[in-house]
Design an enzyme around this catalytic site. Sequence first.
Site, PDB file in Angstrom:
ATOM      1  CG  HIS A  87      73.097  30.565  76.615  1.00  0.00           C
ATOM      2  ND1 HIS A  87      73.507  30.415  75.305  1.00  0.00           N
ATOM      3  CD2 HIS A  87      74.239  30.630  77.342  1.00  0.00           C
ATOM      4  CE1 HIS A  87      74.822  30.371  75.245  1.00  0.00           C
ATOM      5  NE2 HIS A  87      75.294  30.508  76.476  1.00  0.00           N
ATOM      6  CG  ASP A 117      71.399  30.776  72.668  1.00  0.00           C
ATOM      7  OD1 ASP A 117      70.873  31.395  73.602  1.00  0.00           O
ATOM      8  OD2 ASP A 117      72.524  30.237  72.755  1.00  0.00           O
ATOM      9  N   GLY A 192      82.030  31.686  78.855  1.00  0.00           N
ATOM     10  CA  GLY A 192      82.369  33.106  78.800  1.00  0.00           C
ATOM     11  C   GLY A 192      82.496  33.624  77.385  1.00  0.00           C
ATOM     12  CG  ASN A 193      84.978  32.174  74.091  1.00  0.00           C
ATOM     13  OD1 ASN A 193      85.712  31.319  74.572  1.00  0.00           O
ATOM     14  ND2 ASN A 193      85.438  33.263  73.487  1.00  0.00           N
ATOM     15  CB  SER A 194      78.029  32.230  75.495  1.00  0.00           C
ATOM     16  OG  SER A 194      78.248  30.860  75.670  1.00  0.00           O
ATOM     17  N   GLY A 245      55.181  21.960  61.749  1.00  0.00           N
ATOM     18  CA  GLY A 245      54.515  20.997  62.610  1.00  0.00           C
ATOM     19  C   GLY A 245      54.637  19.551  62.195  1.00  0.00           C
TER      20      GLY A 245
END
Length: 359
Positions: A87, A117, A192-194, A245
């Site tokens: 992200h 992610d 901002g830590n991501s 599924g």
Amino acid sequence: MTPRPTRRRLLTHGGVALLTGVAGCLTKSSDGDSETDEGPRSASGTADSAYTTVYSETIDSVVMVRLENGRGTGFVFDDTHVVTNAHVVGRSSAADVRFNDGSWRSGTVAGRDPHSDLAAISVDDVPSAASPLPFVDDQPRIGREVVAIGNPFDLEGTVTTGIISGTDRSIPAPTGYTIPDAVQTDAAVNPGNSGGPLMTLEGRVAAVINSGGGDNIAFGISAALTERVVPALIETGRYEHAYIGISFTEVTPDVAAANDLKESEGLLVADVVTGGPADGWIKPSDDVRYTTAGRIPIGGDVILAIDGQELTTQEELGSYLALETRPGDTVDLRVTREGSERTVSLELGSRPARRGLFG
């Protein structure tokens, strides 16, 4: 603004600001004077804390990731790649990377996996001081002290401290699925830590920070999942996740009572994706009942175990699929169907781009 917990410390690049005393770094001598524990000493002659040590040994490998529409954090994964969140990079094909020595490098997004992610950025001429960060060998135990290093609110080189608050969590993925095996911490994490590292005091990455809001609850993608996904992103640009599924609900006492089950165990299959790997092999619920506990599926198989591993929560199934299987593998599901147990073997598929049902 809600006050920080009194035990939290904030260390900033270029210095150390202790909001509270560091527990465990001071002892009392017999005459009542304070004396420091043995450990590395700073230029002033005082002993560095464990937080200062891990920070100083890690910060050269932590980077700021800058894109046209925002910024985040990353860290050196190997000699030519930085890992961050999917992200953070979004749909960009390029990113600028700033190292701790102030130098900038132009990077190319080598691969991204919105399901976990995670993303990898290829960077030429990585500074010699920016060595790859090692990962923990096993899931860290709850209560273990950690530090989160990153660039919250563009405050470069910030580190906050906390503990591992939980493991084997499921957190939302950008695709609508969940990311299994996630690590929870109470270290302060903000925009901002991501993509930054959650480090143990032994200097190993416990997780890649994914989300948080400074409210004592933050999450990261586990070291185990990161080490599975990122090499594939570097090699091929993508990662294929195993897919079964089905959607299901945990068998609580209310669910067990509504379905005339003797035990509150396993996962009741609520639905099966048409054409998915489980279609025709696993029987879904065929009715619902509304009780004081809410909407409860009626009928359907109850999954008790996968490949001999007992299942009590959806997190256990998600973690097993993510860490132990790949598309094309055959798994054995032990299920209860209409009062009798049986084993169903099925071949796992590859997860679709967007979520229809839990995979």
